[in-house]
Design a protein around this motif. Sequence first.
Motif, mmCIF file in Angstrom:
data_model
loop_
_atom_site.group_PDB
_atom_site.id
_atom_site.type_symbol
_atom_site.label_atom_id
_atom_site.label_comp_id
_atom_site.label_asym_id
_atom_site.label_seq_id
_atom_site.Cartn_x
_atom_site.Cartn_y
_atom_site.Cartn_z
ATOM 1 N N PHE A 8 -0.907 5.591 4.002
ATOM 2 C CA PHE A 8 -0.975 5.717 5.461
ATOM 3 C C PHE A 8 0.326 5.222 6.092
ATOM 4 N N GLN A 9 0.792 4.054 5.658
ATOM 5 C CA GLN A 9 2.018 3.511 6.215
ATOM 6 C C GLN A 9 3.226 4.370 5.828
ATOM 7 N N GLN A 10 3.203 4.924 4.628
ATOM 8 C CA GLN A 10 4.306 5.805 4.229
ATOM 9 C C GLN A 10 4.351 7.061 5.077
ATOM 10 N N VAL A 11 3.206 7.610 5.418
ATOM 11 C CA VAL A 11 3.185 8.795 6.284
ATOM 12 C C VAL A 11 3.813 8.465 7.639
ATOM 13 N N LEU A 12 3.510 7.284 8.172
ATOM 14 C CA LEU A 12 4.132 6.875 9.442
ATOM 15 C C LEU A 12 5.647 6.790 9.306
ATOM 16 N N GLU A 13 6.122 6.204 8.202
ATOM 17 C CA GLU A 13 7.560 6.092 7.984
ATOM 18 C C GLU A 13 8.206 7.473 7.855
ATOM 19 N N GLU A 14 7.532 8.373 7.132
ATOM 20 C CA GLU A 14 8.059 9.730 6.988
ATOM 21 C C GLU A 14 8.126 10.436 8.337
ATOM 22 N N LEU A 15 7.092 10.267 9.153
ATOM 23 C CA LEU A 15 7.076 10.899 10.475
ATOM 24 C C LEU A 15 8.226 10.406 11.336
ATOM 25 N N VAL A 16 8.495 9.092 11.283
ATOM 26 C CA VAL A 16 9.616 8.550 12.065
ATOM 27 C C VAL A 16 10.924 9.200 11.626
ATOM 28 N N GLY A 17 11.110 9.354 10.316
ATOM 29 C CA GLY A 17 12.332 9.987 9.818
ATOM 30 C C GLY A 17 12.447 11.437 10.260
ATOM 31 N N TYR A 18 11.358 12.193 10.194
ATOM 32 C CA TYR A 18 11.385 13.592 10.630
ATOM 33 C C TYR A 18 11.673 13.705 12.125
ATOM 34 N N LEU A 19 11.085 12.779 12.911
ATOM 35 C CA LEU A 19 11.316 12.824 14.349
ATOM 36 C C LEU A 19 12.758 12.458 14.684
ATOM 37 N N GLU A 20 13.341 11.534 13.935
ATOM 38 C CA GLU A 20 14.753 11.181 14.167
ATOM 39 C C GLU A 20 15.647 12.400 13.976
ATOM 40 N N ASN A 21 15.325 13.222 12.982
ATOM 41 C CA ASN A 21 16.122 14.430 12.743
ATOM 42 C C ASN A 21 15.697 15.598 13.608
ATOM 43 N N GLY A 22 14.499 15.503 14.208
ATOM 44 C CA GLY A 22 13.986 16.608 15.014
ATOM 45 C C GLY A 22 13.553 17.794 14.173
ATOM 46 N N VAL A 23 13.346 17.588 12.877
ATOM 47 C CA VAL A 23 13.020 18.699 11.959
ATOM 48 C C VAL A 23 11.920 18.236 11.005
ATOM 49 N N LEU A 24 10.844 19.019 10.933
ATOM 50 C CA LEU A 24 9.810 18.841 9.924
ATOM 51 C C LEU A 24 9.674 20.157 9.168
ATOM 52 N N PRO A 25 10.261 20.271 7.977
ATOM 53 C CA PRO A 25 10.209 21.550 7.250
ATOM 54 C C PRO A 25 8.781 21.882 6.826
ATOM 55 N N CYS A 26 8.445 23.144 6.932
ATOM 56 C CA CYS A 26 7.142 23.611 6.468
ATOM 57 C C CYS A 26 7.084 23.493 4.944
ATOM 58 N N TYR A 27 5.950 23.023 4.427
ATOM 59 C CA TYR A 27 5.799 22.844 2.988
ATOM 60 C C TYR A 27 5.881 24.182 2.256
ATOM 61 N N PHE A 28 5.408 25.253 2.887
ATOM 62 C CA PHE A 28 5.350 26.565 2.237
ATOM 63 C C PHE A 28 6.564 27.446 2.536
ATOM 64 N N ASN A 29 7.314 27.090 3.571
ATOM 65 C CA ASN A 29 8.527 27.836 3.920
ATOM 66 C C ASN A 29 9.501 26.870 4.580
ATOM 67 N N PRO A 30 10.447 26.307 3.809
ATOM 68 C CA PRO A 30 11.354 25.289 4.357
ATOM 69 C C PRO A 30 12.194 25.781 5.534
ATOM 70 N N LYS A 31 12.285 27.092 5.726
ATOM 71 C CA LYS A 31 13.037 27.602 6.867
ATOM 72 C C LYS A 31 12.339 27.329 8.194
ATOM 73 N N VAL A 32 11.048 27.122 8.144
ATOM 74 C CA VAL A 32 10.263 26.912 9.360
ATOM 75 C C VAL A 32 10.285 25.435 9.739
ATOM 76 N N ASN A 33 10.682 25.155 10.979
ATOM 77 C CA ASN A 33 10.683 23.794 11.517
ATOM 78 C C ASN A 33 9.445 23.624 12.397
ATOM 79 N N LEU A 34 8.511 22.799 11.957
ATOM 80 C CA LEU A 34 7.263 22.619 12.693
ATOM 81 C C LEU A 34 7.443 21.800 13.970
ATOM 82 N N PHE A 35 8.633 21.235 14.186
ATOM 83 C CA PHE A 35 8.931 20.496 15.406
ATOM 84 C C PHE A 35 9.747 21.317 16.395
ATOM 85 N N CYS A 36 9.921 22.597 16.138
ATOM 86 C CA CYS A 36 10.866 23.378 16.937
ATOM 87 C C CYS A 36 10.432 23.511 18.402
#
Length: 459
Positions: free
Chosen positions: A403-431
Amino acid sequence: MAEFAQQRGKRRDDGGLGGVLDLLLANARLVLGVSGAAVLAIATLAVKRLIDRATSPREEDDPKAEQKSLEESWQDLALIKAAQKPPKKQRREDLSEPLLSPAPPPAPEPRACPVPPEPPETESSPPRCLTLQEKLLSHYSIHLPMSEEQVAVAQQLARSICAELQSFLRSKCPELPFGSLFLSGPLLDGLGALAADHIHFMLPVVLDATLWSLIPGEDTVVRNPQYWMIKRTDLEYFPRGRSPWDRFLVGQYLSSNVLNETLHKMLVASINWPAIGSLLGTVIHPLVASRELRLDVKHDQVELSIALFPVVEMEDKVLLAAPPEGLVENLWLESFGRAEVLKVKELDAGDAGARQHCLCILNGVCRSHPALRKLSGSPLAHVILHLSSTESDWTEESLATRFQQVLEELVGYLENGVLPCYFNPKVNLFCELLEEEIEEMGFLLYRAVSEPGLLLTEK
């Protein structure tokens, strides 16, 4: 003014001291018990004598008075020392004896084995602080998921409304080859839900693959790999009208916006929802001033929020008629919802993991905090899937760590403004997130990384 206050206080002390002592002695037995009252009586008597002598006028040049004063001082000293001694523990049968009467001489008794001293009374320990693991399990058991009775009522009610809508569409639009409506969403996917909302009615749009083709998102006007276009092909050989869906064409493309507008008019103006609601024991209201195809349902036991999505399945893609806001009206959103659920369940089945448990708690947490609501659903599922690629221990005992690791991962993705889709890395779920939304989410989650319990408080 200061001197007046001092004098007033002194007079109050002199005049009221005797009354205070008397009141204290009167209530001592009730408060302190017999033994404590005895000690207090001795000490108070000594102090009172000292005060009386100190405040009474002294007879000068009187040897007898000085001798008397000296004797009284020794008596007072003896009283004070007696008060300092620990009181002798009284037995229940001794409580009827006079408080200060001399004790009778002890009768000779046979020698007995020494009685072990009573153990000291232990103070009640303060409540133990819960670990994050215990807080998560407690939060899950109290708030998540819905009760089995509510789930059963919500599912049955949703299926009944779905059947009524299916019957209407077939009678109203027999020329349109809609497939059979089916239900989707957290409540139906087995991942649990905080409330009986976010139920999806998926309305299949059946297309002839020889007349239609998909245009990748990178080649569309928005250059977003998650949005596709559905193009009408071979118009020179198969002119307009050959496909029943040609009535929804804009240019050469099947317009998701035009199809939604047609269905919206039916939901609002053509279907007799009061009659259907009365039949099902509910009140059903379509959202009139909304682009979404949504129904609000109120029942005695549950409240549903149902969204209708026309869906096209072609070339292993699942496309929803959910175009982005703006002037573009021919775009179809690629959905990974079905793949997310299947993959999470597959991983949990392989190692008896707690991914579904963790996802359910995270969804509930994000939906209970207004700033995090846009993170619930797909983004959280994809973070867990990414984390599963690097972390193999998803047992129940590791729930707090994951649970805590997911929070840390989310913070990192938000810092970059990019969350790659697991099935298609070209898709940014934060776009589609705004910069202000990203900053607000990131700030809250950054605090929660060091203190995850902040997220478990109700908002």
